[in-house]
Design a protein around this motif. Structure first.
Motif, PDB file in Angstrom:
ATOM      1  N   SER A 120       0.818  -1.220   0.000  1.00  0.00           N
ATOM      2  CA  SER A 120       0.000   0.000   0.000  1.00  0.00           C
ATOM      3  C   SER A 120       0.848   1.266   0.000  1.00  0.00           C
ATOM      4  CB  SER A 120      -0.923   0.003   1.222  1.00  0.00           C
ATOM      5  OG  SER A 120      -0.166   0.129   2.409  1.00  0.00           O
ATOM      6  N   ASP A 121       0.212   2.375  -0.385  1.00  0.00           N
ATOM      7  CA  ASP A 121       0.791   3.717  -0.297  1.00  0.00           C
ATOM      8  C   ASP A 121       2.116   3.810  -1.051  1.00  0.00           C
ATOM      9  OD1 ASP A 121      -0.932   5.365   1.811  1.00  0.00           O
ATOM     10  OD2 ASP A 121      -0.831   3.290   2.471  1.00  0.00           O
ATOM     11  N   ASN A 122       2.057   3.410  -2.310  1.00  0.00           N
ATOM     12  CA  ASN A 122       3.162   3.592  -3.240  1.00  0.00           C
ATOM     13  C   ASN A 122       2.613   4.231  -4.504  1.00  0.00           C
ATOM     14  OD1 ASN A 122       5.882   2.368  -2.293  1.00  0.00           O
ATOM     15  ND2 ASN A 122       4.376   0.840  -1.632  1.00  0.00           N
ATOM     16  N   SER A 123       3.298   4.074  -5.604  1.00  0.00           N
ATOM     17  CA  SER A 123       2.829   4.621  -6.886  1.00  0.00           C
ATOM     18  C   SER A 123       2.779   3.525  -7.943  1.00  0.00           C
ATOM     19  CB  SER A 123       3.760   5.759  -7.334  1.00  0.00           C
ATOM     20  OG  SER A 123       3.750   6.813  -6.395  1.00  0.00           O
ATOM     21  N   PHE A 124       2.397   2.334  -7.530  1.00  0.00           N
ATOM     22  CA  PHE A 124       2.238   1.243  -8.488  1.00  0.00           C
ATOM     23  C   PHE A 124       1.105   1.590  -9.456  1.00  0.00           C
ATOM     24  CE2 PHE A 124       4.031  -1.223  -4.839  1.00  0.00           C
ATOM     25  CZ  PHE A 124       5.183  -1.660  -5.478  1.00  0.00           C
ATOM     26  N   SER A 125       1.218   1.069 -10.668  1.00  0.00           N
ATOM     27  CA  SER A 125       0.203   1.341 -11.684  1.00  0.00           C
ATOM     28  C   SER A 125      -0.048   0.085 -12.504  1.00  0.00           C
ATOM     29  CB  SER A 125       0.662   2.495 -12.580  1.00  0.00           C
ATOM     30  OG  SER A 125       1.896   2.180 -13.210  1.00  0.00           O
ATOM     31  N   GLY A 126      -0.916   0.245 -13.503  1.00  0.00           N
ATOM     32  CA  GLY A 126      -1.239  -0.885 -14.356  1.00  0.00           C
ATOM     33  C   GLY A 126      -2.233  -1.825 -13.701  1.00  0.00           C
ATOM     34  N   GLU A 127      -2.538  -2.902 -14.379  1.00  0.00           N
ATOM     35  CA  GLU A 127      -3.472  -3.879 -13.841  1.00  0.00           C
ATOM     36  C   GLU A 127      -2.788  -4.776 -12.812  1.00  0.00           C
ATOM     37  OE1 GLU A 127      -5.595  -6.110 -16.724  1.00  0.00           O
ATOM     38  OE2 GLU A 127      -6.368  -4.340 -17.782  1.00  0.00           O
ATOM     39  N   ILE A 128      -3.562  -5.207 -11.845  1.00  0.00           N
ATOM     40  CA  ILE A 128      -3.049  -6.140 -10.845  1.00  0.00           C
ATOM     41  C   ILE A 128      -2.989  -7.528 -11.494  1.00  0.00           C
ATOM     42  CG2 ILE A 128      -3.443  -7.162  -8.577  1.00  0.00           C
ATOM     43  CD1 ILE A 128      -5.065  -4.630  -7.896  1.00  0.00           C
TER      44      ILE A 128
END
Length: 928
Positions: free
Chosen positions: A280-288
């Motif tokens: 949590s609380d990062n800047s991940f993107s794209g589909e899981i």
């Protein structure tokens, strides 16, 4: 009970003896409810053959120190004094115990065990056999030792204020460390090793809350023995390398609160032993990635507060051991899978703040252990049609801010054990005849729905603590059954933004802490029952039609923090607030009919931050004594009957935190006191101050479900009266307009470099505009119109790069208008009434005469003429006008009767100079 002197002490519980010689070699009294303290001369220190001493998890008196005689137990191998409330300085004699193999002095947070740097260095040097060292929550405040004992297998220095820079050598394979915990030492810096460490024995690495940063290197995959990797709250960035899939033994992976970007690597599917995955609380993107089918041991999954897109991964529904699921605050879209869920152990699910849509499937409510469901702030349109059977475990259901419509969902009626229900901001109606029974309901949120009446099913609820039915279409008087309810536990009541009328009834909610009735049509006096609400923290009655005087009991409420009575019809004197209470931080009574002076009892409001008494009929001099309130940030006295000069404070620090100062529309007079402005320290931009991080003033609530009260004020901004719903902590304004101030503009204003708005208009200020006002680099609005200012507009004002509004009109300014990036955006009305200004944007060009401006052209004529014209007053003009009217009427009659008699024409021709000679005479006078 076994410590009986008639028995051999070697048979006592917790006592271990050497079987050969009978010496006591072990004493384990952990978890024995011991209290008191250890006397320095205790017989404990005579047990010289002791190998093990364990006094952990007891309840020694606080403060209770570790005795110096601990150093006499030279044969100790294992010493455990953890979690027993010891405090104070750890004695240096503990470093004499050179045979120690394990030492645990872990403490409770805040109990204050301290270890000085020299003793710590001696311990590290002497304890050559040490395998376990745990000093968590011991205040060491020393540099991190780089050369720890090669025998160490377990090292816990979390929460110790360690500092320094960790090098790669600290993680080298020659080190025998299996567990390394350095959490929450924010002064500990360094980078993660990039060297391949295939022989490392490390099984647990916890560097959470430290300053260790950089990207997570590919070499992370060489930590093949890792069971736990905790990087929570560090400064890591970049993407997670695919080599993370090589940590096949890992059970806990905690990477929350960093700056990671990119996608979740699909190699994460190899981590078959994973039980905890927190990203949590990062800047991940794209589909899981839909790779969770292999993670069958997963119990906790937290992917919240990222930028994930795409659908909900269906493979999550097959995690039979999952207990906690949080994917909130992303951009997930599409419907939830409707197939049967295998989440039989799930207790909490949070999918809020996404863009999920469609129908909420029935499995969400059928899971046998589910206690909390949070789906608010999505786009769900409905619930499954099947009637949900009673779910005894579901306690919290949050569906607010969706697109649900129609009557109250029948499928929710059977959730009889609900404690918290939130369906605000939907198009929900509640039929009067609906049979709804929530026997345990404590928190109900129905704001911004389509309610037209008070929910009748509340008659059957006796357990309410929080009730919010604000912003609906409820009209009419508050019904008797509602005001008569005996909700002894009710702490929060919000009926604001409705159309309630009539008098406020006698409430019997004596434990109420938050009462919000703003924006209704309630009228009449406040009921006496208000005085019985001794637990009130917030009372907001603003924007109603309440009248009569305010009960003096409000000044006796010891917990009252926010009092907002603005925009009512209250009369009489201000109540003596803070007589018995010092908790008030916000007092807003703007827009009433209060009279009399400002009560001196406000001096006891030590925590007061906002005082707004504007738009009343308060008759008083400037209350300079308010300057002693060190937390006061907003002072608004505008539109009253204040009078006299602004007196200075008698204390050294006066108004040190004041940021909004509004005295406009009063009868203040005298000069502007430079000393007062010099005290406004909060309006001075201090070095290192973070002005980019905008925060807002608010009074916080302890309840996670109750919205905090946000301070708001009405200010004249750029010529318009605007009500700010929130006050940012970087907003600094001074408004002294529409008074009778005289003298010059103080040069000390230049020091208020964070000033945002300055309004000195409609006074009697004289002199030049100080050129040093150009140092107010943050100023966005400047209004000094309608004064008697003279001289030129200083070129230095063009340095104000943020200036968006300027009004210098109706003064006596002369010369060219300065040109600059901001000044070139202002139009004519910024300079109107200054007849001797020239240049853009005015049509009058500099250096050219204007024949239409006769009074200014005559300035250079004889002194006699100047003196003559300067003697005109309004009284002389009126007298002259009256006399001239009589004479003119007589003359007109004569001319009409005698047809322009020759004597009349010759008389006035003799008075008037020859038109042809005027220019010649005027030019001659100019040359002279």
């Amino acid at each position: 009970m076994s410590w009986n002197e008639s028995r051999d002490c070697c048979r006592w519980d917790g006592v271990t003896c050497d079987l050969l010689n009978g010496h006591v070699i072990g004493l384990d009294l952990s978890c024995s409810l011991l209290s008191g303290s250890i006397h320095p001369n205790s017989s404990l220190f005579q047990l010289h053959h002791l190998h093990t001493l364990n006094l952990a998890y007891n309840d020694f008196d606080y403060p209770s120190s570790i005795p110096h005689n601990i150093g006499q137990l030279m044969n100790l191998r294992h010493l455990n004094l953890s979690w027993s409330h010891f405090s104070g300085k750890i004695p240096k004699e503990i470093s004499y115990l050179s045979n120690l193999v394990s030492l645990d002095l872990s403490s409770f947070y805040g109990y204050g065990l301290q270890l000085d740097e020299r003793t710590f260095e001696t311990m590290v040097h002497n304890f050559t056999n040490l395998e376990l060292l745990s000093l968590s929550f011991v205040n060491i405040s020393s540099p991190m030792p780089m050369n720890v004992s090669s025998s160490l297998r377990y090292l816990d220095l979390g929460y110790t204020n360690m500092r320094g820079v960790l090098t790669e050598s600290f993680f080298l394979p020659s080190n025998s460390l299996e567990t390394l915990k350095l959490s929450d030492n924010d002064l500990l810096k360094g980078v993660f090793p990039k060297t391949h460490l295939s022989n490392t024995l490390l099984m647990e690495l916890d560097i959470s809350g430290t300053g260790i940063s950089s990207e997570l290197p590919h070499s992370i995959g060489t930590f093949s023995s890792l069971n736990i990797l905790n990087l929570y709250g560090c400064q890591f960035s970049g993407s997670i390398p695919d080599s993370i899939g090589n940590l096949t033994q890992i059970t806990e992976l905690l990477l929350s609160y960093n700056h990671f970007t990119g996608h979740i690597p699909s190699t994460i599917s190899k981590l078959k032993h994973l039980r905890i995955l927190y990203l949590s609380d990062n800047s991940f993107s794209g589909e899981i990635p839909d790779v969770f089918s292999n993670l069958q041991k997963l119990r906790g999954l937290d992917l919240s507060n990222n930028s994930f897109t795409g659908p909900f991964p269906a493979s999550i529904l097959g995690l039979t051991h999952l207990e906690y699921l949080d994917m909130s605050s992303n951009s997930l879209s599409g419907p939830l899978p409707s197939n049967q869920s295998m989440l039989q152990k799930l207790t909490s699910v949070d999918l809020s703040y996404n863009s999920l849509n469609g129908t909420i499937p029935s499995w969400v409510f059928r899971l046998p252990l589910l206690s909390s469901v949070s789906l608010q702030h999505n786009r769900f349109r409905g619930l499954a049609e099947e009637v949900i059977k009673t779910n005894p475990t579901l306690k919290q259901l949050l569906l607010s801010n969706n697109q649900l419509s129609g009557s109250f969902p029948q499928s929710l009626v059977n959730l009889t054990n609900l404690e918290t229900l939130g369906i605000s901001s939907n198009n929900i109606t509640i039929d009067e005849g609906m049979n709804i029974t929530f026997l345990s309901l404590s928190s109900l949120f129905l704001s911004s729905c389509e309610l037209k009446d008070f929910p009748h099913f509340l008659r059957n609820v006796n357990t309410l603590e929080v009730l919010d039915i604000s912003n609906n279409k409820i009209c009419g008087q508050i019904p008797n059954w509602f005001s008569g309810m005996r909700w002894d536990s009710l702490m929060f009541l919000n009926l604001s933004h409705n159309s309630l009328t009539g008098h406020l009834p006698q409430f019997h909610y004596y434990n109420l802490q938050y009462l919000d009735l703003k924006f209704n049509f309630l009228q009449g006096p406040l009921p006496s029952s208000i005085c019985n609400m001794s637990s009130l923290i917030l009372l907001d009655l603003s924007h109603n039609y309440f009248s009569y005087s305010v009960p003096h009991c409000l000044g006796s409420m010891a917990l009252l923090t926010v009092l907002d009575l603005r925009r009512n019809n209250f009369t009489g004197s201000l109540p003596p607030l803070c007589v018995h209470s010092t908790s008030l931080s916000t007092i807003v009574i703007n827009g009433n009919q209060f009279e009399g002076p400002v009560p001196v009892s406000l001096l006891k409001c030590g925590g007061l931050e906002v005082l707004d008494v504007g738009n009343n009929a308060i008759n008083d001099t400037f209350p300079s004594w308010l300057g002693t309130l060190e937390d006061l940030q907003v002072l608004i006295l505008k539109s009253n009957k204040f009078h006299g000069p602004i007196s200075t404070c008698q204390t050294k620090f006066c108004f040190p935190k004041l940021r909004i100062f509004d005295l406009s529309h009063n009868d203040f007079n005298g000069s502007l006191p430079a000393k007062v402005f010099g005290n406004f320290k909060a309006m001075i931009k201090l070095e290192g101050e973070d002005t980019g991080n905008i925060k807002y003033m608010e009074s916080m609530s302890d309840s996670p479900f109750v919205t905090s009260y946000e301070d708001s004020v009405s200010l004249v901004i750029k010529g318009n009266d605007i009500e700010l719903q929130r006050i940012s902590t970087i907003m600094t304004t001074i408004d002294l307009s529409s008074n009778h101030f005289e003298g010059v503009i103080p040069k000390t204003l230049k020091d208020l470099s964070s000033l945002w708005l300055l309004n000195l208009s409609r006074n009697n200020l004289r002199g030049d505009i100080p050129m040093k006002l150009g140092q107010l680099s943050m100023l966005e609005a400047l209004d000094i119109s309608w004064n008697r200012l003279t001289g030129k507009i200083p070129q230095e004002l063009t340095r104000m790069n943020f200036l968006a509004f300027l009004n210098l009109s109706q003064n006596h300014l002369v010369g060219p208008i300065p040109q600059g990036p901001q000044f070139n955006t202002f139009e004519n009305d910024s300079y109107g009434g200054n007849l001797d200004l020239c240049g853009f944007p005015l049509t009058k060009k500099c250096g050219m005469s204007d024949s239409s401006h006769v009074p200014q052209q005559l300035e250079s004529e004889e002194e006699g003429e100047s003196y003559f014209f300067s003697g005109f007053t309004w009284e002389s003009v009126v007298i002259g006008y009256s006399f001239g009217l009589v004479v003119g009427t007589v003359m007109w009659s004569l001319m009409f009767k005698y047809r322009k008699p020759k004597w009349f024409v010759e008389f006035f021709d003799g008075l008037m100079p020859d038109k042809r000679s005027r220019p010649k005479k005027r030019a001659q006078r100019r040359r002279t």
